[in-house]
Scaffold this motif. Structure first.
Motif, PDB file in Angstrom:
ATOM      1  N   GLN A 195      91.823 169.662  16.271  1.00 31.05           N
ATOM      2  CA  GLN A 195      90.917 168.613  16.733  1.00 31.05           C
ATOM      3  C   GLN A 195      89.557 168.809  16.083  1.00 31.05           C
ATOM      4  O   GLN A 195      89.267 169.879  15.542  1.00 31.05           O
ATOM      5  N   SER A 205      83.410 165.030  15.170  1.00 29.53           N
ATOM      6  CA  SER A 205      83.151 164.340  13.908  1.00 29.53           C
ATOM      7  C   SER A 205      81.842 163.573  13.854  1.00 29.53           C
ATOM      8  O   SER A 205      81.300 163.351  12.772  1.00 29.53           O
ATOM      9  N   GLU A 206      81.283 163.129  14.990  1.00 26.46           N
ATOM     10  CA  GLU A 206      80.086 162.303  14.928  1.00 26.46           C
ATOM     11  C   GLU A 206      78.884 163.148  14.496  1.00 26.46           C
ATOM     12  O   GLU A 206      78.848 164.357  14.731  1.00 26.46           O
ATOM     13  N   LYS A 245      83.703 164.652  23.570  1.00 22.81           N
ATOM     14  CA  LYS A 245      85.146 164.806  23.480  1.00 22.81           C
ATOM     15  C   LYS A 245      85.536 165.119  22.043  1.00 22.81           C
ATOM     16  O   LYS A 245      84.830 164.761  21.094  1.00 22.81           O
ATOM     17  N   THR A 296      88.338 164.667  18.940  1.00 22.98           N
ATOM     18  CA  THR A 296      89.311 163.690  18.470  1.00 22.98           C
ATOM     19  C   THR A 296      90.403 164.408  17.678  1.00 22.98           C
ATOM     20  O   THR A 296      90.219 165.529  17.216  1.00 22.98           O
ATOM     21  N   THR A 297      91.539 163.736  17.525  1.00 27.64           N
ATOM     22  CA  THR A 297      92.650 164.280  16.743  1.00 27.64           C
ATOM     23  C   THR A 297      92.781 163.447  15.478  1.00 27.64           C
ATOM     24  O   THR A 297      93.323 162.343  15.499  1.00 27.64           O
ATOM     25  N   PRO A 298      92.256 163.947  14.359  1.00 22.02           N
ATOM     26  CA  PRO A 298      92.289 163.171  13.118  1.00 22.02           C
ATOM     27  C   PRO A 298      93.653 163.281  12.445  1.00 22.02           C
ATOM     28  O   PRO A 298      94.514 164.057  12.878  1.00 22.02           O
TER      29      PRO A 298
END
Length: 389
Positions: A227, A230-231, A278, A280-282
């Motif tokens: 995970q 990313s932002e 949170k 994320t799952t890229p």
């Protein structure tokens, strides 16, 4: 006579590292020391030690040292101040130097690594002593347990930015252990001279020294999928000076995460009205390996990652070169009782996260010679020998 001198020198060299329990100075009431119980594996886990002030706030605390006593976990693994010193057994002293109030009196995190082949669930107590001018002798004894959580954190190694830039550098996190674990705590550090974390979430709390701690109770970490965060979350200050600065992210998962949260953010309260941080799952690639193979040949697994940020286009700072930050290092193997520290990095000059000082074993030995002379002198009379830290 020669035997007496040799014996006195041996005693002095040992005592120089460890405060004598019977005569140690009492801790000043205004300070406390804490460290969480922690799980650690062969890939390493970072142990935060927190010095807090109560009713006092000196501008600086000078002559700070950390004494690591790993006799309680002998045979289980090693403990180190990365890049400075470490031990598999007998007490070893590590000079830290000066702690500043604006940095929250930040102490370096310790690196624990389990010995290959040690069975999971074996545990012991690590004794950590901190001394310094005005501190007296502060002691904490966390229980550390060998486990199979093997966190992998990946981040961009370096970035060149201008003042005011937002860094888009995804942080990827995975667990290469045999079982998934629920819950994580992440600590974000950055040099406050130029960098600032933008993490105004309901589950993130700022602490002194430009650090932010976030708790992700529901995240599940397994080997695949990994995970990521990313932002854009890290900003270069608008008035940042040219130079190189350091940012760091450190992760804990499972029961260790709960224990770390209780130490790092003991008074954290809900922050309603804010979004939650949170992961994320890229789309997956070969970033983070499997439980049986390293992520990339030649790269070690580690639960922390650092990024060096080179600021260009800002104002110059004449006469103040930027420091070369200290990077986490794997603790090298050593015999029980050996000082197994890596070579001391070059002294810092300017901005950067707190950098620990030089290995103090030579200093302890020099002090031991002087102390030995005193022991020898007392040997000629009925004496009472008193050693102090």
């Amino acid at each position: 006579m020669l035997r007496l001198i040799s014996a006195a020198a041996a005693v002095a060299a040992t005592v120089a590292l460890v405060p004598a329990a019977a005569h140690a100075a009492a801790p000043v009431a205004g300070f406390s020391l804490s460290a969480p119980d922690l799980g650690f594996s062969t890939t390493g886990a970072y142990l935060p030690i927190v010095l807090r002030t109560h009713h006092v706030k000196p501008k600086q605390i000078t002559n700070v040292r950390i004494i690591l006593d790993a006799t309680g976990i002998e045979g289980l693994g090693t403990v180190a101040v990365p890049g400075v010193c470490g031990t598999t057994g007998r007490p070893v002293a590590c000079e830290v130097g000066t702690l500043d109030a604006p940095d929250g009196y930040a102490l370096p995190q310790l690196l624990l690594q389990a010995t290959e082949g040690v069975a999971a669930s074996r545990s012991g107590k690590l004794k950590i002593t901190v001394t310094g001018d005005g501190l007296g002798t502060l002691v904490t004894t966390p229980t550390v347990t060998v486990d199979e959580v093997r966190l992998i954190v990946r981040w961009r190694d370096s970035s060149t930015e201008k003042p005011g830039s937002l860094l888009e550098a995804p942080i990827r996190i995975s667990n290469a252990g045999p079982e998934a674990v629920r819950g994580a705590v992440v600590r974000f550090d950055a040099d406050p001279a130029a960098l600032r974390w933008l993490l105004g979430y309901e589950n993130c709390w700022p602490v002194a020294g430009g650090t932010v701690v976030c708790e992700l109770r529901d995240v599940v970490l397994s080997s695949i999928p990994y995970q990521e965060l990313s932002e854009p979350a890290l900003k270069v200050d608008d008035d940042a000076r040219n130079g190189r600065y350091l940012a760091r992210t450190t992760w804990w998962a499972g029961s260790s995460a709960d224990n770390v949260a209780r130490v790092l953010i003991p008074d954290a309260e809900a922050r309603p009205g804010r979004p939650a941080l949170k992961l994320t799952t890229p789309p997956q690639d070969d970033c983070c390996g499997t439980p049986t193979s390293p992520p990339t040949a030649g790269m070690s697994w580690t639960s922390t990652a650092e990024m060096r940020v080179q600021v260009e286009g800002g104002t110059e700072s004449p006469g103040t070169p930027t420091s070369t930050p200290t990077s986490p290092v794997e603790t090298p193997p050593g015999r029980p009782g050996d000082d197994i520290g890596a070579p001391t990095p070059a002294p810092g000059q300017g901005g950067g996260l707190p950098i620990t000082g030089a290995n103090t074993v030579p200093t302890g030995a020099a002090g031991g010679v002087l102390l030995a002379a005193g022991v020898l002198a007392f040997a000629w009379t009925r004496r009472r020998t008193r050693f102090t830290a």
